[in-house]
Design an enzyme around this catalytic site. Sequence first.
Site, short mmCIF file in Angstrom:
data_model
loop_
_atom_site.label_atom_id
_atom_site.label_comp_id
_atom_site.label_asym_id
_atom_site.label_seq_id
_atom_site.Cartn_x
_atom_site.Cartn_y
_atom_site.Cartn_z
CE1 TYR A 295 -5.23 10.67 -11.53
CE2 TYR A 295 -5.46 12.29 -13.40
CZ TYR A 295 -5.01 11.14 -12.97
OH TYR A 295 -4.17 10.33 -13.65
CG ASP B 220 -1.71 1.09 1.18
OD1 ASP B 220 -1.36 2.12 0.52
OD2 ASP B 220 -2.59 1.30 2.26
CE LYS C 182 -1.67 10.62 -11.50
NZ LYS C 182 -0.53 9.83 -11.10
CB SER D 284 -1.91 12.52 -15.64
OG SER D 284 -3.17 12.55 -16.35
#
Length: 246
Positions: free
Chosen positions: A150, A57, A154, A137
């Site tokens: 998100y 994890d 990134k 990303s």
Amino acid sequence: MRLQNKTAIVTGAGSGFGAGIARKFAAEGARVMAADINADAAAAIAVEIGGVACTVDVGNAKSVQAMAKQALESLGHVDIIVNNAGVTHLPAPMETISESDFDRVFNVNCKSVYLIAQAFITHMKSRKSGAILNVASTAGVSPRPNLNWYNASKGWMNTATKTMAVELAPSGIRVNALNPVAGETPLLASFMGEDTPERRAQFLSTIPLGRFSTPEDMGNAASFLCSDEASMITGVCMEVDGGRCI
């Protein structure tokens, strides 16, 4: 065999881009630890490529430390680390994203880079060499509405890549990032909201080369940036996006 005699850890290696990177590294001669929170997926990739499986994890300090211990015991040393594990939240207005979703995104996408640096940088400094690759990303370069947190995670990874690179360069450690556009991975449906032919066509229309990123695309770019052929490249956030960010 540009990675001959190298050792590597790839997080999120059980599927998608991580699996593609792990396969390419092994094909290029590296001994690879396939690390994933999904134990069965990690084991399957490790068997396929003749590597080592690790259940981890990446957002948990104790779990990352256990991965570091296993890596040093099984690989002897670590030349390359690919921080590929990542998650997203479903598309929605920013003010509606739950705190638990926010925390999950930043634990996996951001805190993991910090924890893995804590676990491995001292080792790499002692060897005066190493290559770290962060998988960010295009969302961190050209953000899209409704994936706000998100996108931010990134963007954080791209900035972290540059600050890691400039600090670690005197120790012989290079740090780069890849910014892929969406691909055929388990996260694709989450990025688009729903996976339908209409939604795919709409998304693909924004990519000049007209296709998604593939695990093979990512493996090819990653193997170059992590190889000695890229020994003068650090702090680069390379877009593997078919022109999406132009």
